[in-house]
Design an enzyme around this catalytic site. Structure first.
Site, PDB file in Angstrom:
ATOM      1  N   SER A  70       0.815  -1.209   0.000  1.00 27.62           N
ATOM      2  CA  SER A  70       0.000   0.000   0.000  1.00 27.62           C
ATOM      3  C   SER A  70       0.850   1.262   0.000  1.00 27.62           C
ATOM      4  CB  SER A  70      -0.914   0.015   1.225  1.00 27.62           C
ATOM      5  OG  SER A  70      -1.658  -1.176   1.309  1.00 27.62           O
TER       6      SER A  70
HETATM    7  N1  SAH Z   1      -1.242  -4.840   4.014  1.00 33.66           N
HETATM    8  C1  SAH Z   1      -0.578  -5.164   2.790  1.00 33.66           C
HETATM    9  C2  SAH Z   1      -1.434  -4.835   1.595  1.00 33.66           C
HETATM   10  C3  SAH Z   1      -1.338  -5.893   0.583  1.00 33.66           C
HETATM   11  S1  SAH Z   1      -2.517  -5.831  -0.729  1.00 33.66           S
HETATM   12  C4  SAH Z   1       0.787  -4.521   2.720  1.00 33.66           C
HETATM   13  O1  SAH Z   1       1.129  -3.699   3.570  1.00 33.66           O
HETATM   14  O2  SAH Z   1       1.569  -4.867   1.830  1.00 33.66           O
HETATM   15  C5  SAH Z   1      -3.844  -6.778  -0.075  1.00 33.66           C
HETATM   16  C6  SAH Z   1      -3.566  -8.202   0.309  1.00 33.66           C
HETATM   17  O3  SAH Z   1      -4.792  -8.787   0.710  1.00 33.66           O
HETATM   18  C7  SAH Z   1      -3.022  -9.085  -0.830  1.00 33.66           C
HETATM   19  O4  SAH Z   1      -1.844  -9.700  -0.421  1.00 33.66           O
HETATM   20  C8  SAH Z   1      -4.136 -10.107  -1.045  1.00 33.66           C
HETATM   21  O5  SAH Z   1      -3.681 -11.400  -1.424  1.00 33.66           O
HETATM   22  C9  SAH Z   1      -4.796 -10.137   0.315  1.00 33.66           C
HETATM   23  N2  SAH Z   1      -6.165 -10.640   0.324  1.00 33.66           N
HETATM   24  C10 SAH Z   1      -7.149 -10.417  -0.583  1.00 33.66           C
HETATM   25  N3  SAH Z   1      -8.278 -11.055  -0.211  1.00 33.66           N
HETATM   26  C11 SAH Z   1      -8.001 -11.673   0.971  1.00 33.66           C
HETATM   27  C12 SAH Z   1      -8.756 -12.489   1.857  1.00 33.66           C
HETATM   28  N4  SAH Z   1     -10.042 -12.802   1.625  1.00 33.66           N
HETATM   29  N5  SAH Z   1      -8.152 -12.957   2.961  1.00 33.66           N
HETATM   30  C13 SAH Z   1      -6.857 -12.670   3.237  1.00 33.66           C
HETATM   31  N6  SAH Z   1      -6.086 -11.907   2.438  1.00 33.66           N
HETATM   32  C14 SAH Z   1      -6.650 -11.415   1.316  1.00 33.66           C
END
Ligand code: SAH
Length: 220
Positions: A70
Protein backbone atom coordinates in the site's frame (compact mmCIF):
# COMPACT_ATOMS: atom_id res chain seq x y z
CA UNK A 1 26.69 -6.44 -3.81
CA UNK A 2 29.72 -4.78 -2.20
CA UNK A 3 29.69 -3.38 1.33
CA UNK A 4 30.05 0.09 -0.15
CA UNK A 5 26.88 -0.30 -2.18
CA UNK A 6 24.95 -1.60 0.78
CA UNK A 7 26.04 1.42 2.79
CA UNK A 8 25.10 3.72 -0.07
CA UNK A 9 21.57 2.34 -0.15
CA UNK A 10 21.30 2.72 3.60
CA UNK A 11 22.20 6.38 3.52
CA UNK A 12 19.90 7.15 0.62
CA UNK A 13 17.12 5.30 2.38
CA UNK A 14 17.37 7.37 5.55
CA UNK A 15 17.39 10.65 3.65
CA UNK A 16 14.51 9.66 1.37
CA UNK A 17 12.68 8.19 4.37
CA UNK A 18 12.93 11.49 6.24
CA UNK A 19 11.64 13.32 3.18
CA UNK A 20 8.68 10.93 2.92
CA UNK A 21 7.82 11.41 6.59
CA UNK A 22 7.94 15.20 6.20
CA UNK A 23 5.59 14.92 3.26
CA UNK A 24 3.14 12.69 5.13
CA UNK A 25 3.08 15.27 7.90
CA UNK A 26 2.42 18.05 5.38
CA UNK A 27 -0.41 16.03 3.89
CA UNK A 28 -2.19 15.75 7.20
CA UNK A 29 -0.86 12.76 9.12
CA UNK A 30 -0.96 14.10 12.66
CA UNK A 31 0.12 11.12 14.77
CA UNK A 32 3.71 11.62 15.87
CA UNK A 33 3.89 7.98 16.95
CA UNK A 34 2.87 6.71 13.53
CA UNK A 35 5.28 9.04 11.75
CA UNK A 36 8.19 8.00 13.98
CA UNK A 37 7.51 4.29 13.47
CA UNK A 38 7.33 4.82 9.71
CA UNK A 39 10.55 6.82 9.77
CA UNK A 40 12.31 3.77 11.16
CA UNK A 41 10.46 1.11 9.17
CA UNK A 42 12.62 -0.39 6.39
CA UNK A 43 9.96 -0.36 3.63
CA UNK A 44 12.60 -1.23 1.03
CA UNK A 45 12.86 -4.72 2.52
CA UNK A 46 9.18 -5.43 1.90
CA UNK A 47 9.48 -5.40 -1.87
CA UNK A 48 11.55 -6.79 -4.69
CA UNK A 49 15.11 -5.44 -4.73
CA UNK A 50 14.55 -4.12 -8.25
CA UNK A 51 11.96 -1.67 -6.87
CA UNK A 52 13.77 -0.78 -3.66
CA UNK A 53 14.96 2.57 -4.99
CA UNK A 54 11.28 3.64 -5.06
CA UNK A 55 10.54 2.41 -1.56
CA UNK A 56 10.31 5.89 -0.01
CA UNK A 57 8.13 7.43 -2.68
CA UNK A 58 4.52 7.90 -1.65
CA UNK A 59 3.16 5.27 -3.96
CA UNK A 60 1.81 1.72 -3.99
CA UNK A 61 4.13 -0.78 -5.69
CA UNK A 62 3.67 -4.28 -7.09
CA UNK A 63 4.70 -7.20 -4.86
CA UNK A 64 3.88 -9.99 -7.30
CA UNK A 65 0.78 -12.23 -7.59
CA UNK A 66 -1.21 -9.20 -8.80
CA UNK A 67 -0.95 -7.57 -5.35
CA UNK A 68 0.55 -4.31 -4.09
CA UNK A 69 2.25 -2.87 -1.04
CA UNK A 70 0.00 0.00 0.00
CA UNK A 71 0.85 3.66 -0.47
CA UNK A 72 2.62 5.05 2.63
CA UNK A 73 0.04 7.84 3.06
CA UNK A 74 -2.74 5.27 3.20
CA UNK A 75 -0.80 3.07 5.64
CA UNK A 76 -0.23 6.09 7.88
CA UNK A 77 -3.84 7.27 7.67
CA UNK A 78 -5.34 3.84 8.37
CA UNK A 79 -2.92 3.28 11.23
CA UNK A 80 -3.64 6.62 12.89
CA UNK A 81 -7.39 6.08 12.56
CA UNK A 82 -7.06 2.65 14.16
CA UNK A 83 -4.90 3.93 17.03
CA UNK A 84 -7.53 6.50 18.00
CA UNK A 85 -9.42 3.62 19.62
CA UNK A 86 -6.31 2.57 21.65
CA UNK A 87 -6.40 -1.09 20.64
CA UNK A 88 -4.21 -3.76 22.21
CA UNK A 89 -5.10 -6.72 19.96
CA UNK A 90 -5.45 -5.98 16.26
CA UNK A 91 -6.52 -8.20 13.36
CA UNK A 92 -5.15 -7.34 9.92
CA UNK A 93 -6.76 -8.84 6.82
CA UNK A 94 -4.31 -9.05 3.90
CA UNK A 95 -0.72 -9.45 5.14
CA UNK A 96 0.61 -8.88 1.60
CA UNK A 97 4.16 -7.59 1.82
CA UNK A 98 3.96 -7.41 5.62
CA UNK A 99 4.77 -3.68 5.72
CA UNK A 100 1.50 -2.53 7.29
CA UNK A 101 1.73 -5.46 9.68
CA UNK A 102 5.23 -4.43 10.72
CA UNK A 103 4.10 -0.84 11.34
CA UNK A 104 1.22 -2.09 13.50
CA UNK A 105 3.51 -4.42 15.43
CA UNK A 106 5.52 -1.41 16.61
CA UNK A 107 2.43 0.36 17.93
CA UNK A 108 0.15 -2.23 19.55
CA UNK A 109 0.56 -5.18 21.87
CA UNK A 110 -0.41 -8.02 19.57
CA UNK A 111 -1.13 -8.28 15.84
CA UNK A 112 -2.94 -11.12 14.11
CA UNK A 113 -2.46 -11.03 10.34
CA UNK A 114 -4.06 -13.26 7.74
CA UNK A 115 -3.31 -13.68 4.03
CA UNK A 116 -4.96 -15.91 1.43
CA UNK A 117 -1.95 -16.27 -0.90
CA UNK A 118 0.54 -18.81 0.46
CA UNK A 119 3.73 -17.30 -1.07
CA UNK A 120 2.98 -13.85 0.37
CA UNK A 121 1.99 -15.35 3.73
CA UNK A 122 5.28 -17.26 3.90
CA UNK A 123 7.51 -14.47 2.68
CA UNK A 124 6.05 -11.77 4.91
CA UNK A 125 5.97 -13.88 8.05
CA UNK A 126 9.60 -14.90 7.55
CA UNK A 127 10.75 -11.33 6.95
CA UNK A 128 8.94 -9.97 9.99
CA UNK A 129 10.45 -12.67 12.19
CA UNK A 130 13.88 -11.94 10.73
CA UNK A 131 13.38 -8.32 11.76
CA UNK A 132 13.10 -9.53 15.34
CA UNK A 133 9.38 -8.93 15.76
CA UNK A 134 7.68 -11.39 18.10
CA UNK A 135 4.21 -9.94 18.70
CA UNK A 136 2.61 -10.99 15.40
CA UNK A 137 0.76 -14.20 14.64
CA UNK A 138 0.18 -15.14 11.01
CA UNK A 139 -2.32 -17.39 9.32
CA UNK A 140 -2.86 -18.53 5.75
CA UNK A 141 -6.61 -18.20 5.35
CA UNK A 142 -9.55 -16.33 3.80
CA UNK A 143 -9.76 -13.29 6.06
CA UNK A 144 -13.35 -12.58 5.09
CA UNK A 145 -14.14 -15.03 7.89
CA UNK A 146 -11.78 -13.25 10.27
CA UNK A 147 -9.84 -15.37 12.75
CA UNK A 148 -12.63 -16.50 15.12
CA UNK A 149 -10.40 -18.60 17.40
CA UNK A 150 -8.54 -15.44 18.43
CA UNK A 151 -11.40 -12.96 18.43
CA UNK A 152 -12.88 -10.71 19.43
CA UNK A 153 -10.35 -8.01 18.50
CA UNK A 154 -10.02 -4.44 19.74
CA UNK A 155 -9.49 -3.31 16.16
CA UNK A 156 -9.61 -4.76 12.66
CA UNK A 157 -7.77 -3.35 9.66
CA UNK A 158 -8.74 -4.61 6.24
CA UNK A 159 -6.15 -3.85 3.56
CA UNK A 160 -8.09 -5.10 0.53
CA UNK A 161 -11.34 -3.65 -0.82
CA UNK A 162 -14.52 -5.46 0.21
CA UNK A 163 -17.74 -5.19 -1.81
CA UNK A 164 -19.51 -4.99 1.54
CA UNK A 165 -18.41 -5.31 5.17
CA UNK A 166 -18.20 -9.04 5.97
CA UNK A 167 -20.53 -9.96 8.85
CA UNK A 168 -17.84 -12.18 10.42
CA UNK A 169 -15.62 -9.13 10.89
CA UNK A 170 -18.36 -7.14 12.62
CA UNK A 171 -18.96 -10.17 14.85
CA UNK A 172 -15.27 -10.31 15.81
CA UNK A 173 -14.98 -6.62 16.69
CA UNK A 174 -15.19 -5.99 20.46
CA UNK A 175 -17.66 -3.43 21.75
CA UNK A 176 -15.67 -0.18 21.87
CA UNK A 177 -13.58 -1.48 18.97
CA UNK A 178 -12.90 0.06 15.58
CA UNK A 179 -12.61 -1.36 12.09
CA UNK A 180 -10.98 0.46 9.17
CA UNK A 181 -11.98 -1.00 5.82
CA UNK A 182 -12.06 0.07 2.15
CA UNK A 183 -15.48 -0.67 0.69
CA UNK A 184 -16.51 -0.71 -2.94
CA UNK A 185 -15.50 -1.99 -6.33
CA UNK A 186 -13.53 -0.42 -9.16
CA UNK A 187 -10.94 2.33 -9.03
CA UNK A 188 -12.14 4.37 -6.09
CA UNK A 189 -13.34 2.86 -2.87
CA UNK A 190 -14.54 4.46 0.33
CA UNK A 191 -12.28 4.10 3.32
CA UNK A 192 -14.75 3.51 6.15
CA UNK A 193 -14.32 3.76 9.88
CA UNK A 194 -16.74 1.52 11.73
CA UNK A 195 -17.06 1.85 15.49
CA UNK A 196 -18.72 -0.83 17.58
CA UNK A 197 -20.44 1.55 19.99
CA UNK A 198 -22.20 -0.99 22.20
CA UNK A 199 -23.11 -4.64 21.66
CA UNK A 200 -24.74 -4.86 18.25
CA UNK A 201 -24.74 -1.10 17.55
CA UNK A 202 -22.26 0.30 15.00
CA UNK A 203 -21.53 3.74 13.59
CA UNK A 204 -20.04 4.10 10.15
CA UNK A 205 -18.41 7.01 8.31
CA UNK A 206 -16.35 7.49 5.18
CA UNK A 207 -13.03 9.31 5.59
CA UNK A 208 -11.16 9.12 2.28
CA UNK A 209 -11.31 7.71 -1.21
CA UNK A 210 -8.71 4.98 -1.66
CA UNK A 211 -7.69 2.38 -4.19
CA UNK A 212 -7.00 -1.18 -3.03
CA UNK A 213 -6.82 -4.59 -4.67
CA UNK A 214 -10.03 -6.53 -4.09
CA UNK A 215 -10.75 -8.68 -1.05
CA UNK A 216 -11.19 -12.14 -2.57
CA UNK A 217 -13.49 -13.95 -0.20
CA UNK A 218 -16.16 -16.57 0.09
CA UNK A 219 -17.55 -14.74 3.13
CA UNK A 220 -20.54 -12.42 3.15
N1 SAH B 1 -1.24 -4.84 4.01
C1 SAH B 1 -0.58 -5.16 2.79
C2 SAH B 1 -1.43 -4.83 1.60
C3 SAH B 1 -1.34 -5.89 0.58
S1 SAH B 1 -2.52 -5.83 -0.73
C4 SAH B 1 0.79 -4.52 2.72
O1 SAH B 1 1.13 -3.70 3.57
O2 SAH B 1 1.57 -4.87 1.83
C5 SAH B 1 -3.84 -6.78 -0.07
C6 SAH B 1 -3.57 -8.20 0.31
O3 SAH B 1 -4.79 -8.79 0.71
C7 SAH B 1 -3.02 -9.09 -0.83
O4 SAH B 1 -1.84 -9.70 -0.42
C8 SAH B 1 -4.14 -10.11 -1.05
O5 SAH B 1 -3.68 -11.40 -1.42
C9 SAH B 1 -4.80 -10.14 0.32
N2 SAH B 1 -6.17 -10.64 0.32
C10 SAH B 1 -7.15 -10.42 -0.58
N3 SAH B 1 -8.28 -11.06 -0.21
C11 SAH B 1 -8.00 -11.67 0.97
C12 SAH B 1 -8.76 -12.49 1.86
N4 SAH B 1 -10.04 -12.80 1.63
N5 SAH B 1 -8.15 -12.96 2.96
C13 SAH B 1 -6.86 -12.67 3.24
N6 SAH B 1 -6.09 -11.91 2.44
C14 SAH B 1 -6.65 -11.41 1.32
Amino acid sequence: MSALNVQGIGMTSQRTRDRLIARLGDEGIASFKVLEVMRRAPRHLFMDEALASHAYEDTALPIGHGQTISQPFVVARMTELLLESHPARVLEIGTGSGYQCYVLSQLVEQVFSVERLMPLHQQASRLIRDLGVSNVRFKHTDGGWGWPENGPFDAIMVTAAASSVPQALRDQLSPGGRMVIPVGAGDAQELRVIDHLEPGRFSERTVELVRFVPLVTGAR
